[in-house]
Motif scaffolding. Structure first.
Motif, mmCIF file in Angstrom:
data_model
loop_
_atom_site.group_PDB
_atom_site.id
_atom_site.type_symbol
_atom_site.label_atom_id
_atom_site.label_comp_id
_atom_site.label_asym_id
_atom_site.label_seq_id
_atom_site.Cartn_x
_atom_site.Cartn_y
_atom_site.Cartn_z
ATOM 1 N N GLU A 75 0.719 -1.335 0.054
ATOM 2 C CA GLU A 75 0.129 0.017 0.022
ATOM 3 C C GLU A 75 0.769 1.207 0.023
ATOM 4 O OE1 GLU A 75 -1.352 0.946 4.397
ATOM 5 O OE2 GLU A 75 -1.722 -1.004 4.047
ATOM 6 N N GLY A 76 0.080 2.498 -0.421
ATOM 7 C CA GLY A 76 1.051 3.574 -0.335
ATOM 8 C C GLY A 76 1.455 4.135 -1.582
ATOM 9 N N LEU A 77 2.151 5.361 -1.726
ATOM 10 C CA LEU A 77 2.350 5.964 -2.804
ATOM 11 C C LEU A 77 3.336 5.158 -3.708
ATOM 12 C CD1 LEU A 77 2.148 8.649 -4.813
ATOM 13 C CD2 LEU A 77 3.979 9.792 -3.369
ATOM 14 N N PHE A 78 4.335 4.481 -3.238
ATOM 15 C CA PHE A 78 5.527 3.968 -3.636
ATOM 16 C C PHE A 78 4.829 2.462 -4.351
ATOM 17 C CE2 PHE A 78 9.629 2.035 -3.834
ATOM 18 C CZ PHE A 78 10.359 2.834 -4.794
ATOM 19 N N TYR A 79 3.778 2.032 -3.648
ATOM 20 C CA TYR A 79 3.200 0.680 -4.285
ATOM 21 C C TYR A 79 2.375 1.006 -5.300
ATOM 22 C CZ TYR A 79 -0.398 -3.095 -4.532
ATOM 23 O OH TYR A 79 -1.106 -3.906 -4.718
ATOM 24 N N ASP A 80 1.503 2.331 -5.261
ATOM 25 C CA ASP A 80 0.807 2.587 -6.257
ATOM 26 C C ASP A 80 1.539 3.132 -7.581
ATOM 27 O OD1 ASP A 80 -1.582 2.586 -4.502
ATOM 28 O OD2 ASP A 80 -1.448 4.501 -4.164
ATOM 29 N N THR A 81 2.826 3.688 -7.362
ATOM 30 C CA THR A 81 3.574 3.933 -8.554
ATOM 31 C C THR A 81 4.068 2.693 -9.045
ATOM 32 O OG1 THR A 81 4.222 5.999 -7.358
ATOM 33 C CG2 THR A 81 5.490 5.510 -9.184
ATOM 34 N N ALA A 82 4.378 1.719 -8.341
ATOM 35 C CA ALA A 82 4.980 0.499 -9.002
ATOM 36 C C ALA A 82 3.849 -0.334 -9.583
ATOM 37 C CB ALA A 82 5.256 -0.642 -7.753
ATOM 38 N N ALA A 398 13.696 19.705 -4.302
ATOM 39 C CA ALA A 398 13.136 19.539 -3.012
ATOM 40 C C ALA A 398 11.798 20.173 -2.863
ATOM 41 C CB ALA A 398 13.973 20.184 -1.886
ATOM 42 N N THR A 399 10.672 19.464 -2.170
ATOM 43 C CA THR A 399 9.425 19.860 -1.915
ATOM 44 C C THR A 399 9.142 19.756 -0.339
ATOM 45 O OG1 THR A 399 8.932 18.880 -4.164
ATOM 46 C CG2 THR A 399 7.000 19.362 -2.211
ATOM 47 N N VAL A 400 8.890 21.058 0.053
ATOM 48 C CA VAL A 400 8.524 21.013 1.537
ATOM 49 C C VAL A 400 6.942 21.368 1.702
ATOM 50 C CG1 VAL A 400 8.973 22.470 3.493
ATOM 51 C CG2 VAL A 400 10.568 22.218 2.070
ATOM 52 N N ILE A 401 6.379 20.400 2.251
ATOM 53 C CA ILE A 401 4.928 20.275 2.564
ATOM 54 C C ILE A 401 4.427 21.169 3.913
ATOM 55 C CG2 ILE A 401 2.921 18.879 2.564
ATOM 56 C CD1 ILE A 401 5.234 16.477 1.286
ATOM 57 N N PRO A 402 3.537 22.118 3.617
ATOM 58 C CA PRO A 402 3.036 22.678 4.712
ATOM 59 C C PRO A 402 2.536 21.883 5.686
ATOM 60 C CG PRO A 402 2.808 23.907 2.845
ATOM 61 C CD PRO A 402 3.166 22.557 2.332
ATOM 62 N N ASN A 403 2.454 22.323 7.072
ATOM 63 C CA ASN A 403 1.769 21.762 8.191
ATOM 64 C C ASN A 403 1.815 20.361 8.343
ATOM 65 O OD1 ASN A 403 1.064 24.525 8.605
ATOM 66 N ND2 ASN A 403 -0.809 24.312 7.665
ATOM 67 N N THR A 404 2.840 19.482 7.958
ATOM 68 C CA THR A 404 3.163 18.420 8.021
ATOM 69 C C THR A 404 4.488 17.856 9.020
ATOM 70 O OG1 THR A 404 3.840 18.261 5.881
ATOM 71 C CG2 THR A 404 1.528 17.705 5.975
ATOM 72 N N PHE A 405 4.363 16.803 9.607
ATOM 73 C CA PHE A 405 5.490 16.211 10.166
ATOM 74 C C PHE A 405 6.099 15.425 9.655
ATOM 75 C CE2 PHE A 405 2.943 17.593 14.187
ATOM 76 C CZ PHE A 405 3.852 18.142 14.924
ATOM 77 N N PHE A 406 6.956 14.420 10.265
ATOM 78 C CA PHE A 406 7.799 13.523 9.403
ATOM 79 C C PHE A 406 7.135 12.685 8.365
ATOM 80 C CE2 PHE A 406 9.575 9.005 9.724
ATOM 81 C CZ PHE A 406 10.719 9.303 9.451
ATOM 82 N N ALA A 407 7.691 12.289 7.358
ATOM 83 C CA ALA A 407 7.444 11.764 6.208
ATOM 84 C C ALA A 407 5.883 11.756 5.801
ATOM 85 C CB ALA A 407 7.697 10.077 6.162
ATOM 86 N N PRO A 408 5.367 12.902 5.629
ATOM 87 C CA PRO A 408 3.934 12.925 5.422
ATOM 88 C C PRO A 408 3.274 12.421 4.226
ATOM 89 C CG PRO A 408 4.884 15.162 4.795
ATOM 90 C CD PRO A 408 6.003 14.278 5.120
ATOM 91 N N ASP A 409 4.208 12.096 3.262
ATOM 92 C CA ASP A 409 3.808 11.720 1.878
ATOM 93 C C ASP A 409 3.934 10.121 1.497
ATOM 94 O OD1 ASP A 409 6.506 12.082 2.007
ATOM 95 O OD2 ASP A 409 6.787 12.977 0.168
ATOM 96 N N LEU A 410 3.987 9.264 2.460
ATOM 97 C CA LEU A 410 4.387 7.908 2.110
ATOM 98 C C LEU A 410 2.941 7.167 1.775
ATOM 99 C CD1 LEU A 410 6.445 6.788 5.004
ATOM 100 C CD2 LEU A 410 7.074 7.734 2.894
ATOM 101 N N GLU A 411 1.700 7.656 2.178
ATOM 102 C CA GLU A 411 0.437 7.010 1.915
ATOM 103 C C GLU A 411 0.029 7.621 0.491
ATOM 104 O OE1 GLU A 411 -0.117 5.151 4.181
ATOM 105 O OE2 GLU A 411 1.172 6.219 5.671
ATOM 106 N N SER A 412 -1.045 6.661 0.096
ATOM 107 C CA SER A 412 -1.643 7.146 -1.340
ATOM 108 C C SER A 412 -2.231 8.334 -1.195
ATOM 109 C CB SER A 412 -2.833 6.200 -1.431
ATOM 110 O OG SER A 412 -2.125 4.638 -1.684
ATOM 111 N N ILE A 413 -2.383 8.944 -2.574
ATOM 112 C CA ILE A 413 -2.558 10.176 -2.862
ATOM 113 C C ILE A 413 -4.313 10.078 -2.426
ATOM 114 C CG2 ILE A 413 -3.431 11.907 -4.422
ATOM 115 C CD1 ILE A 413 -1.119 11.022 -6.091
ATOM 116 N N ASP A 414 -4.751 10.977 -1.428
ATOM 117 C CA ASP A 414 -6.133 11.031 -1.001
ATOM 118 C C ASP A 414 -6.752 12.123 -1.380
ATOM 119 O OD1 ASP A 414 -8.358 11.388 0.155
ATOM 120 O OD2 ASP A 414 -7.867 10.383 2.061
#
Length: 446
Positions: A75-82, A398-414
């Motif tokens: 699951e997650g973004l890497f899985y979806d891209t695979a 590099a991309t900085v994502i506002p108002n998020t903590f550690f590794a906020p982009d691992l999950e699938s796009i919602d």
């Protein structure tokens, strides 16, 4: 205590339950740099080829400083891209963690082979094996992904072995080794002030000052009773009082970080602040009591703090969790010790360790010579200060994502719940991976 063999069996059963996720073992050298040492050990890895086509790329989740993580093989973004790229998915386990053990125990002399260089050599030998023996395509494109220390390794691997990787996605990577991080605590304090409110920040700040004053006044019995400690707080022992204050701070930090978004800080502050209580320390005590309401007592003594770091038996649950191994890597190569030299948090001083200069000199710190990489960070992740947060060049954004903590982009796009900035960051990663895979591809003439 559950034996290591039982855990291996259990891990295998879990892998089977996950469908196409399968366990594998790769025999690699204990010491890659000594021609006289021919000892080997088995490194564990997992794979998922449910969406792979015969000549598809290889996606690798780089093992970090803990037991192997298989979630993002299914699951997650890497899985979806695979899935979109027809890729093979693999994840390796870092030496000395989980069940990838090159030595019999974790005594100090046996930790000599726990180095960044040895871990990178493991990864190089394994990827060569995947290309030639598992996938059967020596020219297969290889895309790496890692977060935290795993992201650091992915970056460093790409700079050291460019012939073995074609692109890297690094989420919240700690690329610049740094011994002393007072800014870490400053960042947490700023986050409390912004998302929990200045009153909440003042309550917490004041409560720690009151606790420190009580320690100076030798009011051990009051603090022991208030926080329901298992052992009497020894106010004459600096290590014991430091462990007590650190334990309180870590409870706050864990509560802020566990949801990986700002709402956890807001909820925490709502629960800490009680308008009917005029004493800041009692406000903190009441919140702390709720956090530990199912424990008979709370262990915040120095000996309890040190126990997981002194264990050397790999069957012990603390070694299985990786506490001692992580500290060894910090002491010898990485640093990353959050301290409170800053006046904005607690007076907890740093301890000096070796190896940080060498790590940055070898791998480039915040300025590695690298291309085909995407660095992503949450802008309120306190470890962001160790990462790369601005474009290095056109091929290393590099991309900085506002108002998020550690590794906020691992999950699938919602598309319903993700912020526009988070969606944009995830889509950018997906697009870049596609570009890296087809870089140099020559279409068949018709």
């Amino acid at each position: 205590m559950i034996s290591r063999s039982s855990l291996v069996l259990l891990a295998g059963l879990v892998a089977l339950a996950n469908g196409m996720v399968r366990e594998g073992w790769f025999e690699t050298r204990v010491d890659h740099f000594s021609p006289r040492n021919m000892d080997t050990f088995s490194m564990r890895y997992y794979s998922n080829d449910e969406h792979a086509y015969a000549k598809g790329p290889i996606f690798v989740i780089v093992g970090s400083n803990g037991p192997i993580e298989t979630r993002y093989l299914r699951e997650g973004l890497f899985y979806d891209t695979a899935y979109l790229e027809g890729a093979y998915l693999f994840a390796n386990e870092h030496r000395y963690f989980g069940h990838s053990l090159p030595v019999d125990d974790a005594s100090t002399e046996n930790l000599d082979f726990l180095t960044v260089d040895q871990a990178l050599a493991d990864l190089a030998a394994w990827i060569h094996h995947l290309r030639h023996e598992v996938v059967g395509n020596p020219q297969a494109k290889v895309i790496l992904m890692g977060w935290g220390y795993g992201g650091s390794l992915a970056t460093w691997f790409h700079t050291q072995f460019p012939h073995l990787s074609d692109g890297v996605w690094v989420s919240s990577g700690n690329n610049n080794a740094d011994l002393d991080l007072p800014e870490y605590m400053e960042s947490l304090g700023n986050t409390i002030g912004e998302f929990g409110g200045r009153d909440c920040y003042s309550t917490i700040f004041s409560s720690f000052l009151v606790a420190q004053n009580l320690i100076e006044l030798d009011r051990s019995e009051l603090l022991t009773e208030m926080f329901h400690l298992c052992d009497d707080l020894n106010t004459d022992n600096r290590w014991d009082t430091t462990a007590f204050l650190l334990g309180l701070q870590r409870d706050i930090e864990d509560e802020m970080m566990h949801l990986r978004n700002t709402m956890s800080t807001t909820y925490m502050c709502v629960n800490i602040q009680d308008p009917e209580i005029g004493n800041s320390l009692y406000s903190l005590r009441n919140w702390f009591a709720r956090e530990h309401q199912y424990e008979q007592c709370v262990n915040l003594g120095f000996e309890h703090y040190m126990a997981p770091l002194l264990e050397t038996n790999f069957d012990d649950e603390d070694l299985q969790a990786g506490h001692r191994q992580r500290l060894y890597l910090q002491c010898t190569a990485l640093g990353f010790f959050p301290t409170t030299d800053s006046i904005l948090w607690l007076p907890y001083r740093g301890i000096h360790h070796l190896g940080v200069f060498r790590t940055n000199a070898r791998f480039g710190g915040r300025q590695p010579d690298i291309a085909n990489v995407h660095f992503t960070h949450g802008d309120i992740d306190p470890m962001m200060l160790t990462g790369i947060t601005s474009d290095l060049n056109d091929d290393a954004p590099a991309t900085v994502i506002p108002n998020t903590f550690f590794a906020p982009d691992l999950e699938s796009i919602d598309y319903e719940n993700d912020s526009p900035e988070l969606i944009e960051a995830k889509e950018r990663t997906r697009t870049l991976i596609d570009i890296w895979i087809y870089q140099g591809f020559e279409p068949i003439a018709v």
